[in-house]
Write a protein that holds these residues in place. Structure first.
Motif, short mmCIF file in Angstrom:
data_model
loop_
_atom_site.label_atom_id
_atom_site.label_comp_id
_atom_site.label_asym_id
_atom_site.label_seq_id
_atom_site.Cartn_x
_atom_site.Cartn_y
_atom_site.Cartn_z
N THR A 4 0.83 -1.21 0.00
CA THR A 4 0.00 0.00 0.00
C THR A 4 0.86 1.26 0.00
O THR A 4 0.59 2.22 -0.72
N ASN A 5 1.95 1.28 0.81
CA ASN A 5 2.83 2.46 0.87
C ASN A 5 3.50 2.71 -0.47
O ASN A 5 3.61 3.85 -0.92
N ARG A 48 2.38 1.88 -3.41
CA ARG A 48 1.37 2.36 -4.36
C ARG A 48 1.09 3.85 -4.14
O ARG A 48 0.98 4.62 -5.09
N ASN A 49 0.99 4.29 -2.89
CA ASN A 49 0.75 5.72 -2.60
C ASN A 49 1.92 6.58 -3.08
O ASN A 49 1.74 7.66 -3.64
N GLU A 50 3.15 6.06 -2.85
CA GLU A 50 4.32 6.81 -3.31
C GLU A 50 4.32 6.94 -4.83
O GLU A 50 4.68 7.97 -5.39
N LEU A 70 1.69 7.01 -6.84
CA LEU A 70 0.69 8.00 -7.25
C LEU A 70 1.20 9.42 -7.00
O LEU A 70 0.98 10.32 -7.81
N LYS A 71 1.91 9.63 -5.87
CA LYS A 71 2.46 10.95 -5.59
C LYS A 71 3.49 11.36 -6.64
O LYS A 71 3.53 12.50 -7.08
#
Length: 290
Positions: free
Chosen positions: A31-32, A34-36, A38-39
């Motif tokens: 999850t981390n 994936r968020n990175e 997208l950022k």
């Protein structure tokens, strides 16, 4: 249940708890990441937008500075030509002054020979003094003009140096931006990028063919303009039709097209804005400005 069986059950429970914790850690890490990701994609899009804005501002600034520098150079050349003309005129006046002085000296020498002739020569000398004073005043005015023109040339020279320094600074900024663009994997020489950087030139042509894609309904239009006319992929053109006597010979707006393919003599575009009360046909006119 034997002791060994109990030990195996305990070991199984412990391993189940360990595997459960390992699976939770893997899920959290996924999850981390994936968020990175997208950022980072959002940051890349923001940098692309800022780069496009900077390139547009640079193009406008470069055009403005080039025009100012050309105007300053033209003024300096005009001032220099005027200065040379004034110098030549000043030299001519000096030659006239020497001639007048020689004539005056001759008149004075002749005036001393006889009284009657002297009075006449004295009057002539007075007239020559008036002429000399006029010439002296003219020379002084010309010298003042020359000094003013020299000051103007000096000022224009300083302005030229300032504009040259600004131009060099802009070139350095452009090189820096090109490095950023290259690092982002974008080719600055791409025709699509070139089309977005600068508006199309003032051109006018006609539609030589139209076609509709039956699969997706897209309308394609072929025009009699191409890259030799300064057009690039991404440029937009307006379509209109000349009027007739019934509507007062006023042109009728039919829509707008965006070029998707450009060769030297012709280009193909898609209709991105169609008028409700008109259909684009062969023979209609296109223009880069309404």
């Amino acid at each position: 249940m034997s002791f060994v069986g109990k030990v195996l059950v305990v070991v199984q429970v412990v391993l189940s708890v360990c595997f459960m914790g390992f699976a939770g850690a893997v899920f959290t890490a996924q999850t981390n990441w994936r968020n990175e990701s997208l950022k980072l994609k959002d940051n890349v899009a923001s940098m692309q937008k800022n780069m496009n804005e900077l390139e547009s501002e640079y193009s406008n600034y470069k055009t403005e500075m080039t025009q100012k520098m050309n105007d300053a150079l033209s003024q300096a050349q005009t001032a220099k030509a005027a200065n040379d003309a004034l110098k030549a005129q000043n030299k001519s006046y000096q030659n006239q002054l020497e001639t007048v002085r020689a004539e005056r000296d001759t008149s004075v020498a002749q005036a001393e020979t006889t009284g009657e002739e002297a009075n006449f020569r004295r009057q002539e000398s007075d007239r020559q003094r008036v002429v000399n004073k006029t010439l002296h005043d003219t020379i002084n005015d010309l010298r003042a003009n020359i000094k003013s023109l020299e000051d103007t040339i000096f000022t224009k020279s300083i302005q030229e140096k300032t504009l040259t320094a600004k131009h060099n600074k802009v070139l350095e900024e452009l090189n820096y931006l090109n490095k950023i663009v290259s690092n982002l994997g974008i080719d600055p020489n791409d025709p699509a990028i070139a089309g977005m950087q600068a508006p199309p030139p003032a051109v006018e042509g006609v539609i030589i063919n139209t076609k509709k894609d039956k699969r997706n309904g897209t309308r394609f239009v072929e025009v009699s303009l191409g890259s030799d006319d300064g057009l690039s992929k991404g440029h937009q053109l307006y379509v209109y039709r000349f009027g007739n006597k019934e509507n007062g010979n006023r042109p009728k707006y039919l829509g707008k097209i965006e070029l998707v393919y450009v060769d030297p003599d012709t280009a193909v575009g898609t209709v991105i804005d169609a008028a409700k009360n008109g259909v684009i046909e062969k023979g209609d006119h296109v223009n880069s400005k309404l």
